[in-house]
Write an enzyme that holds these catalytic residues in place. Structure first.
Site, short mmCIF file in Angstrom:
data_model
loop_
_atom_site.label_atom_id
_atom_site.label_comp_id
_atom_site.label_asym_id
_atom_site.label_seq_id
_atom_site.Cartn_x
_atom_site.Cartn_y
_atom_site.Cartn_z
N TYR A 275 -0.83 7.73 0.12
CA TYR A 275 0.44 8.34 -0.31
C TYR A 275 1.31 7.41 -1.14
O TYR A 275 2.38 7.77 -1.54
CB TYR A 275 1.22 8.87 0.90
CG TYR A 275 1.36 7.89 2.05
CD1 TYR A 275 2.35 6.90 2.01
CD2 TYR A 275 0.53 7.96 3.16
CE1 TYR A 275 2.48 6.00 3.05
CE2 TYR A 275 0.67 7.06 4.21
CZ TYR A 275 1.64 6.09 4.15
OH TYR A 275 1.76 5.20 5.19
N LYS A 276 0.84 6.17 -1.36
CA LYS A 276 1.61 5.22 -2.17
C LYS A 276 1.18 5.35 -3.62
O LYS A 276 1.47 6.34 -4.27
CB LYS A 276 1.44 3.82 -1.59
CG LYS A 276 2.07 3.72 -0.19
CD LYS A 276 1.78 2.44 0.54
CE LYS A 276 2.48 2.46 1.89
NZ LYS A 276 1.99 1.43 2.81
N ARG B 49 12.78 -3.87 -3.00
CA ARG B 49 11.48 -3.75 -3.67
C ARG B 49 11.60 -2.76 -4.83
O ARG B 49 12.09 -1.64 -4.65
CB ARG B 49 10.40 -3.26 -2.70
CG ARG B 49 10.13 -4.22 -1.55
CD ARG B 49 8.90 -3.82 -0.74
NE ARG B 49 8.96 -2.46 -0.25
CZ ARG B 49 8.02 -1.89 0.49
NH1 ARG B 49 6.91 -2.56 0.79
NH2 ARG B 49 8.14 -0.65 0.91
N PHE C 201 1.51 -6.60 7.30
CA PHE C 201 2.24 -5.42 7.75
C PHE C 201 2.20 -5.41 9.28
O PHE C 201 1.11 -5.42 9.86
CB PHE C 201 1.53 -4.19 7.18
CG PHE C 201 2.29 -2.91 7.29
CD1 PHE C 201 3.52 -2.74 6.65
CD2 PHE C 201 1.77 -1.84 8.00
CE1 PHE C 201 4.20 -1.54 6.74
CE2 PHE C 201 2.45 -0.64 8.09
CZ PHE C 201 3.68 -0.49 7.46
N ASP D 209 -6.79 -4.51 4.26
CA ASP D 209 -5.89 -3.36 4.17
C ASP D 209 -5.47 -3.25 2.70
O ASP D 209 -4.83 -4.15 2.15
CB ASP D 209 -4.68 -3.59 5.08
CG ASP D 209 -3.77 -2.36 5.15
OD1 ASP D 209 -3.74 -1.59 4.17
OD2 ASP D 209 -3.10 -2.18 6.18
C1 PLP Z 1 1.92 1.67 4.19
C2 PLP Z 1 1.01 0.76 4.91
C3 PLP Z 1 0.29 1.22 6.01
C4 PLP Z 1 0.48 2.62 6.51
O1 PLP Z 1 -0.12 2.83 7.72
P1 PLP Z 1 -0.16 4.28 8.37
O2 PLP Z 1 -0.88 4.07 9.61
O3 PLP Z 1 -0.88 5.16 7.40
O4 PLP Z 1 1.25 4.71 8.58
C5 PLP Z 1 -0.61 0.36 6.61
N1 PLP Z 1 -0.77 -0.89 6.16
C6 PLP Z 1 -0.06 -1.38 5.11
C7 PLP Z 1 -0.31 -2.76 4.64
C8 PLP Z 1 0.85 -0.56 4.48
O5 PLP Z 1 1.56 -1.04 3.45
#
Ligand code: PLP
Length: 425
Positions: free
Chosen positions: A231-232, A385, A127, A206
């Site tokens: 939140y996912k 996705r 990410f 992560d």
């Molecule tokens: C959704 C996601 C995030 C979200 O990061 P925020 O700082 O909470 O916005 C981080 N890392 C990954 C791999 C994600 O999929």
């Protein structure tokens, strides 16, 4: 529409041991097919009720008294509950900040602790925010470190052997997403941790696309550090605070770069000199967003009562079912599978690739097209996705969504939509 295949989907729903959990979520429009639980999970009915009550009683009536009654320990208490789901000790996880901020705090702690080592390893499928954070830390530490990104030959997965090759005695930290955000490729965390530890480096995972999607055993897999969002797949609500995990014996070794009052041994002593809390509380910095934090717990309770193993088993069944339909109906229309074929190498979404993916997504989101609205999401350049969230996704929805994609592509209805990407996708 293939009636026989549709009947088969309904039959699979009747046999699904998790079928009763769907009613625990707010489904405001039953004809809207939601396949985006990997970006924002649905609202649990219990969260709606709980938050309403909390606002009325705790905020409305008890005001500041609620801090001592409930709020002050909420970050740790919900962290302990999440630890149960993620295979950690109750005092190894705490809720705080956003995932990006937590990643910064823990990566800082790791790099400062391993100060003689100069290499950080991540991968090209990670990410981007995670990479930005690492790039910022490298600047912070005076450009002493080198960030090595392991590549992907097929754009879908990373070979463990390539990671192993990159690892050496100069590696301070290996920082990866367990499930990568585009392809859903899933690492073997235990194996990577083992390889990293052999070289004396720390690991920071992560888990944003893992928590609530796949079974995680932080202690058993010998994870050092981890972060992730709620939140996912955890259905905690938009912008809900993230979590962080620090292995027990590292908690007093690593330092937080944000020495705020909530992370001190006694915030209300108002000492003029910072003295960190011992244990996981050190990683707090300021006042938590109490309402968003509270919204995490009811969703977590639903997951714990369904059981992560059962959620995963159903998820694999639904993913395999989706891939079967994909091969039969979409592959002939010019799609490519953008996710690994083997279930053990995947998280809980399936990426399907098409050069007109963005336009196809817009046609799917348009309720005036075909039989129903389908909500997937899109990731550049060509990934659609489709998230499998077995607590509320049905086999019938998967069938109807694939049928809708087929309809849109067969008649090229997507050509009516602009190719230029705009806004949140
Ligand atoms: C959704 C996601 C995030 C979200 O990061 P925020 O700082 O909470 O916005 C981080 N890392 C990954 C791999 C994600 O999929």
């Amino acid at each position: 529409m293939d009636q026989e295949a549709w009947d088969q989907a309904r039959k699979l729903d009747q046999e699904n041991p998790l079928r009763h959990f769907r009613s625990q979520f707010v489904i405001s429009d039953p004809d809207q097919i939601y396949l985006d639980g990997n970006s924002l999970g649905r609202l649990p009915g219990a969260s709606q009720v709980y938050l309403g009550k909390m606002i009325k009683q705790q905020w409305g009536q008890e005001l500041i008294k609620s801090w001592n009654k409930d709020w002050i320990h909420k970050s740790e208490r919900i962290g302990a509950k999440l630890a149960d789901l993620l295979g950690a000790r109750p005092d190894e996880i705490i809720m705080a900040d956003a995932t990006s901020v937590n990643l910064y705090k823990l990566a800082y702690g790791a790099l400062a602790f391993q100060s003689s080592r100069k290499k950080i390893i991540s991968d090209q499928l990670n990410f981007p925010s995670d990479l930005y954070i690492l790039q910022g830390l490298i600047r912070h530490f005076g450009h002493k470190h080198q960030l090595q990104l392991v590549g992907s030959a097929d754009g879908i997965s990373i070979e463990t052997s390539e990671l192993a090759e990159a690892l050496d005695q100069d590696t301070a930290l290996v920082c990866l997403s367990e499930v990568v955000f585009k392809s859903a490729f899933r690492y073997d965390m235990a194996e990577i941790n083992h390889l990293a530890h052999q070289q004396g480096s720390l690991t920071l995972w992560d888990l944003s696309h893992s928590a609530g999607a796949v079974p995680i055993h932080l202690n058993k897999s010998e994870v050092d550090l981890a972060v992730g969002c709620t939140y996912k797949y955890l259905n905690g609500g938009p912008g809900a605070p993230a979590f962080l995990f620090v292995r027990k014996d590292l908690q007093d070794e690593l330092e937080s770069p944000v020495q705020g009052w909530f992370g001190t041994h006694d915030p209300f002593a108002f000492d003029l000199q910072y003295k960190p809390a011992s244990g996981i509380r050190k990683w707090l910095s300021g006042t938590p967003p109490v309402l968003s934090l509270a919204a995490i717990e009811p969703g977590l309770d639903v997951i714990l009562s369904a059981g992560m193993e059962q959620i995963y088993l159903t998820g694999v069944k639904q993913s395999e079912y989706l891939i079967g339909l994909f091969k039969r109906y979409l592959y002939p229309l010019g799609f490519q599978l953008g996710s690994p074929e083997q279930p053990e190498k995947r998280g809980s979404h399936i990426s399907i690739k098409h050069q007109d993916g963005y336009r196809i997504c817009q046609a799917l989101l348009d309720p005036s097209v075909g039989n129903q609205e389908v909500i997937p999401d899109f990731r550049q350049p060509d990934h659609i996705r489709l998230a499998i969230t077995p607590l509320y996704t049905t086999f019938e929805e998967i069938f109807l969504a694939i049928d809708q994609i087929k309809y849109i592509c067969r008649d090229q209805l997507y050509l009516n939509y602009p190719a230029k990407v705009a806004g949140v996708t």
